[in-house]
Design a protein around this motif. Structure first.
Motif, mmCIF file in Angstrom:
data_model
loop_
_atom_site.group_PDB
_atom_site.id
_atom_site.type_symbol
_atom_site.label_atom_id
_atom_site.label_comp_id
_atom_site.label_asym_id
_atom_site.label_seq_id
_atom_site.Cartn_x
_atom_site.Cartn_y
_atom_site.Cartn_z
ATOM 1 N N GLY A 298 -12.350 14.002 8.914
ATOM 2 C CA GLY A 298 -12.104 14.110 10.345
ATOM 3 C C GLY A 298 -13.275 13.596 11.157
ATOM 4 O O GLY A 298 -13.362 13.832 12.351
ATOM 5 N N GLN A 299 -14.180 12.852 10.536
ATOM 6 C CA GLN A 299 -15.306 12.280 11.273
ATOM 7 C C GLN A 299 -15.174 10.762 11.236
ATOM 8 O O GLN A 299 -14.518 10.207 10.368
ATOM 9 N N GLY A 300 -15.844 10.124 12.181
ATOM 10 C CA GLY A 300 -15.872 8.666 12.176
ATOM 11 C C GLY A 300 -14.644 8.059 12.839
ATOM 12 O O GLY A 300 -13.668 8.736 13.143
ATOM 13 N N ALA A 301 -14.732 6.719 13.011
ATOM 14 C CA ALA A 301 -13.682 6.039 13.757
ATOM 15 C C ALA A 301 -12.686 5.379 12.826
ATOM 16 O O ALA A 301 -13.050 4.805 11.812
ATOM 17 N N ALA A 302 -11.408 5.485 13.207
ATOM 18 C CA ALA A 302 -10.340 4.916 12.392
ATOM 19 C C ALA A 302 -10.404 3.396 12.398
ATOM 20 O O ALA A 302 -10.128 2.736 11.394
ATOM 21 N N THR A 303 -10.780 2.794 13.493
ATOM 22 C CA THR A 303 -10.797 1.330 13.578
ATOM 23 C C THR A 303 -11.822 0.739 12.620
ATOM 24 O O THR A 303 -11.541 -0.257 11.942
ATOM 25 N N GLN A 304 -12.963 1.383 12.561
ATOM 26 C CA GLN A 304 -13.993 0.863 11.639
ATOM 27 C C GLN A 304 -13.506 0.947 10.189
ATOM 28 O O GLN A 304 -13.661 0.020 9.384
ATOM 29 N N GLY B 142 -6.661 -9.329 -2.368
ATOM 30 C CA GLY B 142 -5.287 -9.833 -2.402
ATOM 31 C C GLY B 142 -4.270 -8.719 -2.380
ATOM 32 O O GLY B 142 -3.088 -8.950 -2.684
ATOM 33 N N ALA B 143 -4.645 -7.497 -2.024
ATOM 34 C CA ALA B 143 -3.678 -6.401 -1.945
ATOM 35 C C ALA B 143 -2.820 -6.587 -0.703
ATOM 36 O O ALA B 143 -3.257 -7.179 0.278
ATOM 37 N N VAL B 144 -1.581 -6.090 -0.765
ATOM 38 C CA VAL B 144 -0.702 -6.211 0.403
ATOM 39 C C VAL B 144 -1.185 -5.288 1.506
ATOM 40 O O VAL B 144 -1.258 -5.646 2.677
ATOM 41 N N GLU B 145 -1.573 -4.115 1.065
ATOM 42 C CA GLU B 145 -2.029 -3.130 2.058
ATOM 43 C C GLU B 145 -2.921 -2.121 1.370
ATOM 44 O O GLU B 145 -2.672 -1.778 0.197
ATOM 45 N N ILE B 146 -3.965 -1.713 2.091
ATOM 46 C CA ILE B 146 -4.767 -0.581 1.630
ATOM 47 C C ILE B 146 -4.804 0.397 2.803
ATOM 48 O O ILE B 146 -5.069 -0.010 3.934
ATOM 49 N N LEU B 147 -4.496 1.642 2.491
ATOM 50 C CA LEU B 147 -4.487 2.603 3.606
ATOM 51 C C LEU B 147 -5.133 3.913 3.171
ATOM 52 O O LEU B 147 -5.279 4.170 1.975
ATOM 53 N N LEU B 148 -5.498 4.642 4.173
ATOM 54 C CA LEU B 148 -6.062 5.964 3.916
ATOM 55 C C LEU B 148 -5.077 6.974 4.495
ATOM 56 O O LEU B 148 -4.669 6.881 5.649
ATOM 57 N N ALA B 149 -4.661 7.915 3.617
ATOM 58 C CA ALA B 149 -3.670 8.907 4.066
ATOM 59 C C ALA B 149 -4.321 10.283 4.114
ATOM 60 O O ALA B 149 -5.178 10.575 3.285
ATOM 61 N N VAL C 172 -1.020 8.381 8.043
ATOM 62 C CA VAL C 172 -1.903 7.255 7.784
ATOM 63 C C VAL C 172 -3.072 7.325 8.766
ATOM 64 O O VAL C 172 -2.870 7.263 9.979
ATOM 65 N N LEU C 173 -4.284 7.464 8.216
ATOM 66 C CA LEU C 173 -5.464 7.575 9.075
ATOM 67 C C LEU C 173 -6.019 6.200 9.398
ATOM 68 O O LEU C 173 -6.465 5.942 10.484
ATOM 69 N N ALA C 174 -5.972 5.315 8.415
ATOM 70 C CA ALA C 174 -6.460 3.947 8.640
ATOM 71 C C ALA C 174 -5.716 3.018 7.687
ATOM 72 O O ALA C 174 -5.269 3.437 6.626
ATOM 73 N N SER C 175 -5.576 1.742 8.109
ATOM 74 C CA SER C 175 -4.830 0.827 7.240
ATOM 75 C C SER C 175 -5.295 -0.604 7.452
ATOM 76 O O SER C 175 -5.797 -0.954 8.525
ATOM 77 N N SER C 176 -5.126 -1.428 6.424
ATOM 78 C CA SER C 176 -5.501 -2.845 6.544
ATOM 79 C C SER C 176 -4.476 -3.591 7.384
ATOM 80 O O SER C 176 -4.742 -4.674 7.868
ATOM 81 N N PRO D 244 -1.589 -3.502 10.704
ATOM 82 C CA PRO D 244 -1.394 -2.741 11.942
ATOM 83 C C PRO D 244 -0.384 -1.622 11.755
ATOM 84 O O PRO D 244 -0.664 -0.490 12.084
ATOM 85 N N GLN D 245 0.797 -1.939 11.211
ATOM 86 C CA GLN D 245 1.745 -0.842 11.030
ATOM 87 C C GLN D 245 1.817 -0.540 9.561
ATOM 88 O O GLN D 245 1.910 -1.432 8.740
#
Ligand code: ADP
Length: 563
Positions: free
Chosen positions: A79-85, A98-105, A111-115, A117-118
Motif C-alpha cells: 500500500g505504499q508507493g505509486a502505481a504509475t511507477q 516479450g510477455a503479453v502482460e505483467i501485472l500486480l494483483a 489490479v494494482l499496476a500493469s504493463s 493500460p487495461q
C-alpha cells in the motif's frame, strides 16, 4: 521332351509363392525396423520440442518470481508507493521479455499496476492467482477473453513471512512462442492439456481442437504395428495420412506432448527392400532354372548318345558274328578246294592198294589151289594190312573234310605232319617230288586246332608242289624245331622262290593261271587267319640258296613243357 509339364508348373507356382513370402517378410522386417528408427528419432524430437516449450515458459516464470521481489512491487502491495511507477517498471519488463502482460494483483484480486493500460484478465477465482495467494507459484493457461489468442500464466506471490501480500502475474502469448520456435517443423507436434484440448501446436489447424469430443482431432483408425501405433488420418494437407503417433507426458506444465510422424518414407523403404529381395530371388530362380534346363538337355543328349552307342555296339556284334560265320565258311571252302586238288591223288592213293589187294587175293587163290597154305596166309595178312592202310587214309580225309567245331586244344604237331603226309603221298608220287622229313622222337604240343593246322600244312605243301612244276630238282623239306616257348614248323622247297613276298598273304593274290583249279589266291590268306587265331605267326621268304621257305610259329603248351 522338354515340355511344360504340370510338375514344372507346380514347381514354378511354389517358387513364386516362396518369392512372395520371402519378399513380404523382408518388407515387413524393413518396415518394422524403419518404424522403430522413426519412433526413436521422433521420441527424441518430441523430447526436444517439449524441453523447448518448457524452457520458453520457464523464462517467464523467472520473470514472475523476480518481479515479485522487486521493491516497487513489494511497496505497492504493502500500500505504499505509486502505481504509475510500478506500471512503468512492469512495462519495461514486459517489453524486454516479450510477455503479453505483467501485472500486480492485490489480495482481493484487484489490479494494482500493469504493463498494459487495461487489464485483460479478471483475477479472482483463477487457479494460478488463487494458488499464488496461498503462497505457492501458480500456473494456468486460457484463451485471452474477447480474443482468439491463448495465454499461459504464471503467478508468483509477494510474501511477507508466510503471508501473501499480492501476486505478480505474467501472461505469455502462446502464438508468439509457436511462431518463434517451431512452425516450420517437418512433423506435427502438439500439446494437449488436462481437458484434452490441444493448447499448443506447430500446425495452426490443430490449435484449440478437442481430442475427445466428436468433430475433434483424432485418427480414423489405429493399427498396431510391432508395438507401434500407426494412425490413419484425413486432416488436411499438413497432417500425414499415415502417421506414427508418439506421446510424452509433461507434468511440469500439466500437458501431454504428442507428435505425428509420416510413415510414408518407411513404407517406401519397405517396398524397396521387398522389391530388391523379390528381384534377387527371381534372378536366382532364373539362373537355377537355366542350370537345370541345361542339365536336363545334357542328360537327354547323353541318353541319346548312349542309345546310339549301344545300337552301334549291337550292330558291331552282329557284324562280327556275320564275319565269323563268313570266315568259317571261307575256311571250309578253302579246305574243300584243297580236297578237290587232292582228289586225283586220293583216287590214286586208294587205287594202288586196291590193285595190290586184288593181285594178292588172286595169288592167294592160286596158292590155295596148289595147297601152299602158308604162302596164301602171308598174302591174306598183306591184304588185311593194305585194307587197314586204306581205312586210315579214308579216315584222315574224313576228319579233314569235317568242319572243326572245337575251338582250340593241345595238338601234337608231329601227328599233324604225319597225317598230312599220308594224305598227300599220292601227290608227291604223281609230281615226282621227294620228301625230306625226320620224324621227331617225342610229340611237340602246341595250342591250336588239329584239322585247321592240317589245312595250313596241306596248303603249304600243295603250294610248294605247284611252285616246283617247272623245276628239275623237286624236293620238299619239312622240319620241326622247338625251343622253350615256341615250336617252328618249316616247309622248304626247291622251286623258283616267291615273286613278291610282301603280297602273298593278301586275299586273292595269286600268280597262278586264273581258271586253273588252284588259282584262287585265298590259301595263304586263310592260313594266315588260322595261325593268327592260334596266337601264332606265319612267314614266307626266299631261301638264300633258292626256293621258298615258309615258317609257322606256334606257342608250346604247358602240358608239353611238363612232359
Ligand atoms: P593260290 O595258291 O591260289 O595262288 P595262295 O594264297 O596259296 O593262293 O598263294 C598266293 C601266291 O603266293 C601264289 O600264287 C604264289 O605266287 C605265291 N606262293 C605261295 N607259295 C609259294 C611257293 N612255295 N613258292 C613260290 N611262290 C609261292
Amino acid at each position: 521332351m522338354i515340355g511344360f509339364s504340370t510338375y514344372r508348373a507346380a514347381a514354378l507356382g511354389l517358387f513364386l509363392l516362396v518369392v512372395i513370402g520371402l519378399a513380404g517378410g523382408a518388407g515387413w522386417l524393413a518396415y518394422s525396423a524403419a518404424l522403430s528408427q522413426l519412433a526413436a528419432r521422433g521420441q527424441a524430437d518430441l523430447s526436444l520440442a517439449s524441453d523447448r516449450l518448457v524452457g520458453q515458459l520457464q523464462r517467464f516464470r523467472q520473470v514472475a518470481v523476480l518481479m515479485a521481489d522487486h521493491p516497487q512491487m513489494v511497496n505497492l502491495a504493502k500500500g505504499q508507493g505509486a502505481a504509475t511507477q510500478a506500471s512503468d517498471v512492469l512495462l519495461t519488463a514486459a517489453d524486454k521479455t516479450g510477455a503479453v502482460e505483467i501485472l500486480l494483483a492485490s489480495t482481493n484480486g484487484m489490479v494494482l499496476a500493469s504493463s498494459t493500460p487495461q487489464t485483460i484478465t479478471p483475477l479472482k477465482g483463477h487457479p494460478h492467482y488463487e494458488r499464488a495467494m496461498r503462497g505457492a507459484l501458480g500456473t494456468a493457461h486460457a484463451r485471452i477473453s474477447g480474443t482468439n489468442r491463448r495465454a499461459f500464466y504464471f503467478a508468483a506471490p509477494i510474501l511477507e513471512g508466510e503471508k501473501a501480500l499480492g501476486a505478480v502475474v505474467v501472461a505469455v502469448d502462446m502464438e508468439a512462442i509457436e511462431e518463434s520456435d517451431w512452425r516450420g517443423d517437418p512433423h506435427a507436434v502438439f500439446f494437449t492439456d488436462a481437458d484434452n484440448v490441444i493448447f499448443v501446436a506447430n500446425r495452426s489447424e490443430l490449435v484449440l481442437r478437442s481430442r475427445t469430443q466428436t468433430g475433434g482431432f483424432g485418427p480414423d483408425s489405429v493399427r498396431m504395428f510391432n508395438g507401434h501405433k500407426v494412425w490413419s488420418l484425413n486432416s488436411g494437407p499438413y497432417i500425414p495420412q499415415q502417421a506414427l503417433h508418439l506421446v510424452q507426458p509433461l507434468p511440469i506444465i500439466g500437458m501431454t506432448g504428442e507428435t505425428l510422424l509420416d510413415t510414408a518414407p518407411a513404407q517406401r523403404l519397405a517396398w524397396l527392400q521387398a522389391a530388391t529381395v523379390a528381384a534377387l530371388l527371381l534372378a536366382f530362380g532364373a539362373i537355377l532354372f537355366w542350370v537345370t534346363e541345361r542339365r536336363r538337355a545334357l542328360a537327354t543328349q547323353l541318353q541319346i548318345e548312349a542309345k546310339a552307342k549301344s545300337e552301334l555296339e549291337t550292330r558291331v556284334n552282329e557284324r562280327t558274328q556275320e564275319l565269323r560265320q563268313a570266315q568259317a565258311e571261307l575256311v571250309q571252302a578253302g579246305k574243300l578246294s584243297a580236297l578237290g586238288q587232292m582228289s586225283a591223288g586220293i583216287s590214286h592213293e586208294l587205287n594202288q592198294p586196291l590193285m595190290a589187294i586184288r593181285s594178292f587175293a588172286e595169288n592167294a587163290e592160286t596158292f590155295l589151289e596148289r595147297g601152299k597154305i602158308d604162302v596164301a596166309g602171308k598174302n591174306l595178312a598183306r591184304i588185311s594190312e593194305l585194307a587197314r592202310r586204306m581205312g586210315r587214309i579214308i579216315s584222315n580225309f574224313r576228319a579233314f573234310a569235317k568242319q572243326e567245331s572245337e575251338p582250340m586244344s593241345d595238338v601234337d604237331i608231329v601227328a599233324v605232319v604225319e597225317a598230312v603226309l599220308e594224305m598227300s603221298e599220292a601227290r608227291f608220287l604223281a609230281d615226282k617230288v621227294t620228301l625230306t622229313w625226320q620224324t621227331p622222337t617225342a610229340p611237340v604240343f602246341v595250342r591250336g586246332g588239329e584239322v585247321r593246322l592240317q589245312q595250313v600244312l596241306v596248303n603249304l605243301i600243295s603250294n610248294a608242289i605247284d611252285a616246283m612244276e617247272g623245276s628239275s630238282e623237286r624236293c620238299i623239306e619239312i622240319a620241326i624245331k622247338a625251343d622253350r616257348d615256341k615250336a617252328h614248323l618249316r616247309v622248304r622247297d626247291t622251286g623258283p622262290g616267291i615273286e613278291s613276298p610282301e603280297k602273298i598273304f593278301d586275299p586273292y593274290y595269286t600268280t597262278k593261271a586264273v581258271g586253273k583249279a588252284d588259282g584262287l589266291g585265298l590259301g595263304l590268306s586263310i592260313s594266315y587267319g588260322l595261325v593268327q587265331s592260334f596266337g601264332g605267326d606265319i612267314r614266307g621268304r626266299n631261301h638264300p640258296e633258292g626256293g621258298a621257305v615258309f615258317t609257322v610259329e606256334l606257342a608250346r603248351t604247358v602240358m608239353e613243357k611238363a612232359a
